[in-house]
Design a protein around this motif. Structure first.
Motif, PDB file in Angstrom:
ATOM      1  N   ILE A  14       0.845  -1.199   0.000  1.00 21.93           N
ATOM      2  CA  ILE A  14       0.000   0.000   0.000  1.00 21.93           C
ATOM      3  C   ILE A  14       0.877   1.244   0.000  1.00 21.93           C
ATOM      4  O   ILE A  14       1.783   1.385   0.825  1.00 21.93           O
ATOM      5  CB  ILE A  14      -0.923   0.004   1.238  1.00 21.93           C
ATOM      6  CG1 ILE A  14      -1.819  -1.234   1.208  1.00 21.93           C
ATOM      7  CG2 ILE A  14      -1.745   1.282   1.291  1.00 21.93           C
ATOM      8  CD1 ILE A  14      -2.626  -1.439   2.461  1.00 21.93           C
ATOM      9  N   ASP A  15       0.589   2.142  -0.933  1.00 24.96           N
ATOM     10  CA  ASP A  15       1.389   3.361  -1.032  1.00 24.96           C
ATOM     11  C   ASP A  15       1.184   4.253   0.190  1.00 24.96           C
ATOM     12  O   ASP A  15       0.101   4.320   0.762  1.00 24.96           O
ATOM     13  CB  ASP A  15       0.971   4.148  -2.283  1.00 24.96           C
ATOM     14  CG  ASP A  15       1.376   3.406  -3.541  1.00 24.96           C
ATOM     15  OD1 ASP A  15       2.287   2.569  -3.449  1.00 24.96           O
ATOM     16  OD2 ASP A  15       0.749   3.678  -4.587  1.00 24.96           O
ATOM     17  N   GLU A  16       2.233   4.927   0.550  1.00 24.84           N
ATOM     18  CA  GLU A  16       2.107   5.937   1.594  1.00 24.84           C
ATOM     19  C   GLU A  16       1.260   7.087   1.064  1.00 24.84           C
ATOM     20  O   GLU A  16       1.436   7.511  -0.079  1.00 24.84           O
ATOM     21  CB  GLU A  16       3.495   6.468   1.975  1.00 24.84           C
ATOM     22  CG  GLU A  16       4.308   5.508   2.813  1.00 24.84           C
ATOM     23  CD  GLU A  16       3.688   5.283   4.177  1.00 24.84           C
ATOM     24  OE1 GLU A  16       3.244   6.274   4.792  1.00 24.84           O
ATOM     25  OE2 GLU A  16       3.619   4.117   4.609  1.00 24.84           O
ATOM     26  N   PRO A  17       0.340   7.591   1.890  1.00 21.68           N
ATOM     27  CA  PRO A  17      -0.471   8.710   1.402  1.00 21.68           C
ATOM     28  C   PRO A  17       0.384   9.942   1.152  1.00 21.68           C
ATOM     29  O   PRO A  17       1.315  10.230   1.902  1.00 21.68           O
ATOM     30  CB  PRO A  17      -1.467   8.955   2.541  1.00 21.68           C
ATOM     31  CG  PRO A  17      -0.879   8.295   3.736  1.00 21.68           C
ATOM     32  CD  PRO A  17      -0.032   7.176   3.239  1.00 21.68           C
ATOM     33  N   ALA A  18       0.049  10.655   0.081  1.00 17.72           N
ATOM     34  CA  ALA A  18       0.785  11.884  -0.210  1.00 17.72           C
ATOM     35  C   ALA A  18       0.362  12.975   0.758  1.00 17.72           C
ATOM     36  O   ALA A  18      -0.727  12.933   1.326  1.00 17.72           O
ATOM     37  CB  ALA A  18       0.489  12.312  -1.640  1.00 17.72           C
ATOM     38  N   ASP A  19       1.215  13.903   0.964  1.00 12.58           N
ATOM     39  CA  ASP A  19       0.900  15.005   1.858  1.00 12.58           C
ATOM     40  C   ASP A  19       0.008  16.007   1.132  1.00 12.58           C
ATOM     41  O   ASP A  19       0.435  16.623   0.149  1.00 12.58           O
ATOM     42  CB  ASP A  19       2.211  15.684   2.281  1.00 12.58           C
ATOM     43  CG  ASP A  19       1.937  16.882   3.179  1.00 12.58           C
ATOM     44  OD1 ASP A  19       0.768  17.056   3.575  1.00 12.58           O
ATOM     45  OD2 ASP A  19       2.897  17.621   3.456  1.00 12.58           O
ATOM     46  N   PRO A  20      -1.230  16.195   1.590  1.00 11.75           N
ATOM     47  CA  PRO A  20      -2.121  17.117   0.879  1.00 11.75           C
ATOM     48  C   PRO A  20      -1.605  18.538   0.868  1.00 11.75           C
ATOM     49  O   PRO A  20      -1.897  19.315  -0.046  1.00 11.75           O
ATOM     50  CB  PRO A  20      -3.435  17.010   1.657  1.00 11.75           C
ATOM     51  CG  PRO A  20      -3.100  16.390   2.958  1.00 11.75           C
ATOM     52  CD  PRO A  20      -1.870  15.569   2.751  1.00 11.75           C
ATOM     53  N   ALA A  21      -0.816  18.890   1.872  1.00 14.00           N
ATOM     54  CA  ALA A  21      -0.304  20.259   1.916  1.00 14.00           C
ATOM     55  C   ALA A  21       0.556  20.572   0.696  1.00 14.00           C
ATOM     56  O   ALA A  21       0.584  21.704   0.209  1.00 14.00           O
ATOM     57  CB  ALA A  21       0.513  20.470   3.190  1.00 14.00           C
ATOM     58  N   ALA A  66      -9.619  15.791  -3.774  1.00 14.42           N
ATOM     59  CA  ALA A  66     -10.015  14.520  -4.389  1.00 14.42           C
ATOM     60  C   ALA A  66      -9.130  13.384  -3.893  1.00 14.42           C
ATOM     61  O   ALA A  66      -9.610  12.286  -3.583  1.00 14.42           O
ATOM     62  CB  ALA A  66      -9.943  14.630  -5.910  1.00 14.42           C
ATOM     63  N   ASP A  67      -7.838  13.663  -3.820  1.00 17.52           N
ATOM     64  CA  ASP A  67      -6.917  12.637  -3.323  1.00 17.52           C
ATOM     65  C   ASP A  67      -7.224  12.275  -1.879  1.00 17.52           C
ATOM     66  O   ASP A  67      -7.206  11.104  -1.492  1.00 17.52           O
ATOM     67  CB  ASP A  67      -5.471  13.133  -3.424  1.00 17.52           C
ATOM     68  CG  ASP A  67      -4.982  13.175  -4.865  1.00 17.52           C
ATOM     69  OD1 ASP A  67      -5.691  12.636  -5.736  1.00 17.52           O
ATOM     70  OD2 ASP A  67      -3.914  13.773  -5.102  1.00 17.52           O
ATOM     71  N   ALA A  68      -7.511  13.311  -1.093  1.00 15.64           N
ATOM     72  CA  ALA A  68      -7.785  13.073   0.329  1.00 15.64           C
ATOM     73  C   ALA A  68      -9.038  12.223   0.487  1.00 15.64           C
ATOM     74  O   ALA A  68      -9.081  11.294   1.308  1.00 15.64           O
ATOM     75  CB  ALA A  68      -7.939  14.405   1.052  1.00 15.64           C
TER      76      ALA A  68
END
Lengths: 115, 224
Positions: free
Chosen positions: B134-141, B154-156
């Motif tokens: 599972i990929d690490e979630p990207a930082d929305p900031a 959308a990603d969040a």
């Protein structure tokens, strides 16, 4: 507040549906074409299909020919319907040929009737 | 030929059993995206397809594939898998078309159910084989800093959806993104309406919890 934010995200998701790759549409259409039933091709083919196709038609023609021949020359033991109808017997055909000057007896005795 | 549950079960190996009698009992009056006339159109198009009409195939493909792909993408979070699922569902529709009986089931409900089952199968397989993948979630900031706030949101949302149990995820997507009514979702997920209400409520609570810490980064303190 959190519910409002979540609902806003849902709305945004509904407004911006995922873009469908063209290759997917092409694959789906190719599948559709590959498994699609053939369209009916004309009235006579439907009629032929109703008879059971070419095999059915062949069987029907064979049965007709056989029936016709049985009418012309019924085997011994079977009633001679043509003979009963026209007053002659199949085993009298040779004699009739002589009597009627070379005339030919058909299944329905038309030549005899005319002769 | 009559479509029976047994017949469909036989055709599709039992993975996508759809009892038409159950589908026919559904209350469709509250489903927003499609009017009854549109539903009739889909069934009529399917009948035309079964009679060899190529135009009907194109119209059904255009109308239905995006919806199925979008749903599968939301549930699976993977483009390639979503494409495969949408294609497989449409292929099953093409194959069942000659035996389809109008009035017993809605085309879209049947398709959503096929997609839901295919997604469930894939999620189960994924759970057993991909726990470490599972990929690490990207930082929305990071997105916000780049001026891509919409993409960040959308990603969040997708990441939060991915974290839900798959039944909750399917119910939330069907209800809040695909816009289906609870009775139809109940048929699609093969459960009761109350269970659907529970799944969507729990799903929304979990999504809220997952997103609450990101509100500032996603810009909801300022505009929403």
């Amino acid at each position: 507040m959190a519910d409002v934010a979540l609902e806003a995200m849902f709305q945004e998701a509904r407004r911006t549906p995922a873009e469908v790759p063209a290759r997917l549409m092409a694959r789906v259409l190719a599948d559709a074409e590959a498994v699609q039933p053939m369209a009916p091709r004309g009235e006579w083919r439907r009629w032929l299909g109703g008879l059971g196709g070419l095999q059915g038609l062949g069987g029907l023609i064979t049965a007709c020919c056989m029936g016709f021949w049985l009418g012309v020359a019924p085997p011994q033991g079977l009633p001679d319907l043509a003979g009963a109808m026209f007053g002659v017997q199949a085993d009298q055909v040779d004699a009739l040929d002589e009597d009627f000057d070379g005339g030919v007896l058909t299944a329905f005795g038309w030549d005899i009737e005319e002769g | 030929m009559v479509i029976s549950a047994t017949r469909i079960d036989t055709l599709f190996g039992g993975a996508c059993l759809v009892p038409p009698s159950r589908l026919a009992k559904m209350d469709m009056s509250t489903r927003p995206p499609l009017s009854p006339a549109e539903e009739d159109d889909e069934a009529a198009l399917l009948a035309r397809y079964a009679q060899g009409d190529a135009v009907a195939a194109r119209r059904l493909t255009t109308a239905l594939t995006p919806r199925l792909f979008g749903h599968a993408l939301r549930v699976l979070g993977d483009h390639a898998e979503a494409e495969d699922v949408a294609q497989e569902a449409m292929l099953r529709l093409w194959r069942i078309a000659p035996a389809w009986r109008r009035g017993e089931a809605k085309v879209t409900t049947w398709l959503y159910r096929v997609v839901a089952n295919l997604c469930t199968d894939r999620l189960r397989m994924r759970r057993s084989t991909r726990l470490d993948d599972i990929d690490e979630p990207a930082d929305p900031a990071a997105h916000v800093e780049q001026g891509l706030q919409d993409a960040a949101r959308a990603d969040a949302l997708q990441r939060a959806l991915d974290a839900l149990p798959h039944r909750q995820r399917q119910a939330v997507v069907l209800r809040h993104i695909d816009g289906l009514a609870n009775p139809e979702i109940a048929v699609i997920l093969d459960t009761g309406v109350e269970a659907v209400e529970s799944l969507t409520a729990r799903g929304k609570r979990a999504l809220t919890q997952a997103l609450i810490g990101q509100r500032d980064a996603l810009g909801y303190d300022h505009d929403g």
